[in-house]
Design a protein around this motif. Sequence first.
Motif, mmCIF file in Angstrom:
data_model
loop_
_atom_site.group_PDB
_atom_site.id
_atom_site.type_symbol
_atom_site.label_atom_id
_atom_site.label_comp_id
_atom_site.label_asym_id
_atom_site.label_seq_id
_atom_site.Cartn_x
_atom_site.Cartn_y
_atom_site.Cartn_z
ATOM 1 N N VAL A 1 46.815 -8.426 52.485
ATOM 2 C CA VAL A 1 48.278 -8.502 52.546
ATOM 3 C C VAL A 1 48.707 -9.718 53.370
ATOM 4 O O VAL A 1 49.674 -10.404 53.022
ATOM 5 C CB VAL A 1 48.853 -7.194 53.130
ATOM 6 C CG1 VAL A 1 50.364 -7.318 53.330
ATOM 7 C CG2 VAL A 1 48.527 -6.019 52.223
ATOM 8 N N ALA A 2 47.977 -10.005 54.439
ATOM 9 C CA ALA A 2 48.313 -11.185 55.252
ATOM 10 C C ALA A 2 48.248 -12.458 54.426
ATOM 11 O O ALA A 2 49.099 -13.353 54.559
ATOM 12 C CB ALA A 2 47.365 -11.274 56.450
ATOM 13 N N GLU A 3 47.249 -12.558 53.552
ATOM 14 C CA GLU A 3 47.122 -13.750 52.711
ATOM 15 C C GLU A 3 48.278 -13.852 51.722
ATOM 16 O O GLU A 3 48.772 -14.948 51.431
ATOM 17 C CB GLU A 3 45.782 -13.748 51.989
ATOM 18 C CG GLU A 3 44.599 -13.993 52.925
ATOM 19 C CD GLU A 3 43.266 -13.967 52.198
ATOM 20 O OE1 GLU A 3 43.269 -13.991 50.960
ATOM 21 O OE2 GLU A 3 42.222 -13.914 52.878
ATOM 22 N N LEU B 1 48.611 -5.306 60.774
ATOM 23 C CA LEU B 1 49.576 -6.349 60.424
ATOM 24 C C LEU B 1 50.687 -6.442 61.466
ATOM 25 O O LEU B 1 51.157 -7.540 61.800
ATOM 26 C CB LEU B 1 50.165 -6.075 59.042
ATOM 27 C CG LEU B 1 49.198 -6.260 57.863
ATOM 28 C CD1 LEU B 1 49.785 -5.655 56.589
ATOM 29 C CD2 LEU B 1 48.862 -7.734 57.663
ATOM 30 N N GLN B 2 51.085 -5.308 62.012
ATOM 31 C CA GLN B 2 52.108 -5.334 63.058
ATOM 32 C C GLN B 2 51.560 -5.962 64.331
ATOM 33 O O GLN B 2 52.230 -6.789 64.972
ATOM 34 C CB GLN B 2 52.629 -3.928 63.339
ATOM 35 C CG GLN B 2 53.681 -3.881 64.455
ATOM 36 C CD GLN B 2 54.535 -2.636 64.383
ATOM 37 O OE1 GLN B 2 55.235 -2.395 63.414
ATOM 38 N NE2 GLN B 2 54.491 -1.823 65.431
ATOM 39 N N ASP B 3 50.328 -5.589 64.699
ATOM 40 C CA ASP B 3 49.717 -6.172 65.901
ATOM 41 C C ASP B 3 49.582 -7.681 65.780
ATOM 42 O O ASP B 3 49.688 -8.401 66.773
ATOM 43 C CB ASP B 3 48.335 -5.551 66.148
ATOM 44 C CG ASP B 3 48.405 -4.098 66.590
ATOM 45 O OD1 ASP B 3 49.502 -3.658 67.005
ATOM 46 O OD2 ASP B 3 47.378 -3.403 66.504
ATOM 47 N N GLN B 4 49.339 -8.176 64.551
ATOM 48 C CA GLN B 4 49.131 -9.599 64.334
ATOM 49 C C GLN B 4 50.433 -10.360 64.106
ATOM 50 O O GLN B 4 50.421 -11.575 63.922
ATOM 51 C CB GLN B 4 48.195 -9.812 63.137
ATOM 52 C CG GLN B 4 46.785 -9.283 63.380
ATOM 53 C CD GLN B 4 45.915 -9.302 62.144
ATOM 54 O OE1 GLN B 4 46.361 -9.695 61.062
ATOM 55 N NE2 GLN B 4 44.674 -8.872 62.281
ATOM 56 N N PRO C 1 56.085 -15.648 58.181
ATOM 57 C CA PRO C 1 54.625 -15.761 58.186
ATOM 58 C C PRO C 1 54.123 -16.704 59.260
ATOM 59 O O PRO C 1 54.735 -17.724 59.550
ATOM 60 C CB PRO C 1 54.302 -16.303 56.786
ATOM 61 C CG PRO C 1 55.548 -16.981 56.355
ATOM 62 C CD PRO C 1 56.675 -16.215 56.962
ATOM 63 N N ARG C 2 52.978 -16.326 59.821
ATOM 64 C CA ARG C 2 52.310 -17.150 60.822
ATOM 65 C C ARG C 2 50.855 -17.227 60.426
ATOM 66 O O ARG C 2 50.462 -16.778 59.352
ATOM 67 C CB ARG C 2 52.450 -16.498 62.207
ATOM 68 C CG ARG C 2 53.880 -16.426 62.696
ATOM 69 C CD ARG C 2 54.075 -15.315 63.700
ATOM 70 N NE ARG C 2 53.179 -15.428 64.823
ATOM 71 C CZ ARG C 2 53.279 -14.656 65.898
ATOM 72 N NH1 ARG C 2 54.216 -13.749 65.988
ATOM 73 N NH2 ARG C 2 52.421 -14.778 66.885
ATOM 74 N N ASP C 3 50.026 -17.809 61.300
ATOM 75 C CA ASP C 3 48.579 -17.796 61.055
ATOM 76 C C ASP C 3 48.123 -16.352 60.954
ATOM 77 O O ASP C 3 48.784 -15.434 61.421
ATOM 78 C CB ASP C 3 47.829 -18.488 62.199
ATOM 79 C CG ASP C 3 48.052 -19.988 62.193
ATOM 80 O OD1 ASP C 3 47.864 -20.594 63.245
ATOM 81 O OD2 ASP C 3 48.430 -20.525 61.129
#
Length: 457
Positions: free
Chosen positions: A33-35, A72-75, A91-93
């Motif tokens: 999901v991050a990608e 995902l929340q922690d990141q 979005p971030r790294d």
Amino acid sequence: MTTKTPAAPETDTIAPEWLGERIVGRDNLADAVAELIKSGEIAVGDRLPTVRSLAKSTELTVGAIVHAWGQLQDQGFVQTRRRGGTVVLPPRDSVPERGIADWRGVDLAQNAPDLALQPSLADALLSSLGAETLNVFGRELMTKRLQQAVERSWPFEPQAWATAGGGTEALLLAVEAAAPPGSTIAVDEPLGPGVLDTIRDLGLHAIGVGADADGPCPDDLEVALAAGAVAFVFQPGAPFAVDHVVTAQRTAHLARVLAAHPGVWIIEDDSIGPLESADLPSMGSALPDRVVRIRSYCKAYGIDVRTSVLGGSRELIETAMRLRSHGVGSNSRILQDTLAYLIKSEDAERTVRLAQERYAARRTALIEALAARDIDARAGAQGLVVWVTVSDETAALVALARQGISVGAGSRSFVESGGRNLLRISATQLPDDTEGIGQLADLVAVAVVESAREFFD
């Protein structure tokens, strides 16, 4: 195209079917999901599907989805609102930059890994629960699944395999098997913090083998062998090096020196495992009856993996296993197969590659910041620590402690200090932002100056 349904004036909900198609076959839901967020396929302000709707549309469990949304929340990718669902943030790294609001409580001495740069263990643990041998009475020093995962990257053909807890336990078992109490061993300096203390606790006398740019010096090793060393602890990856790497040519030279001293054991300590940025040299092919290689995975995958691998001399490994809990100890099959999953996981590999990049960037940033303040700071090309030259090690440690900063004493990584006064700063716990690095460099510069001053009443 993303199929969405109205949810709020400025927020759309991602259809679970659409998301399910894009994450199928991925090892790690959070990374997948991050990608999608980083690529823009999931937009800022979009709302992720509810946990139950996604579970219903896929083969994912509710627990796995809850865990992924939490990651995902922690990141910093999403925020879960009480009535607004889980909403995508800008979005971030894949791992957020870490700033240091307060240096108190940040341990720059122990070289502990950054937990945000380690892969999720959830899928890996779940994968291990389907093993046919699970809970079968007996023990396996190494499961077939783990051996198959490890052997493809092992630098030589070992006579035997085994597992132990963390890398430190495996190293000490091998040292104890190779060197009876009261004997002498040669150690490749500098070592990780605490290793020398534990070697001495085993009743052993250590002789340091210094290094030049290409690795441990053959002449120093000859001196240690002439003094009666029965084993050599060798670090082919040089993770704690001040300013050297270990070349294949130097490794071959060391093997020739050791070949002239039959009966001396070689323990190759690969203490950061997958975090190494290149294939490491080995003496295992040249001296297969006398070499045991230890590979640790905790810094890459997490301390709770608690499984390191030993491969090499059958005699030395069997002796080490007899010493472990009087010969009845073994690692959980669950942990072994969890490690096997991580070694073969593409998602875990991407996370490890990112960790390599971040750690290297942090190390370089601190060295450059200290150099800009006329402070001598160095690190090996593959090292995880930064070494800072000071006039008085104790005074510098005290000066930094007054600022709430905990760094390591360089003297604890060398058998003899040899007139070198060094501070050891872990690169793994440094921030990513230049402001935080600059703040630390300023405080270190003050400590270096204070350590050089003398005061008179």
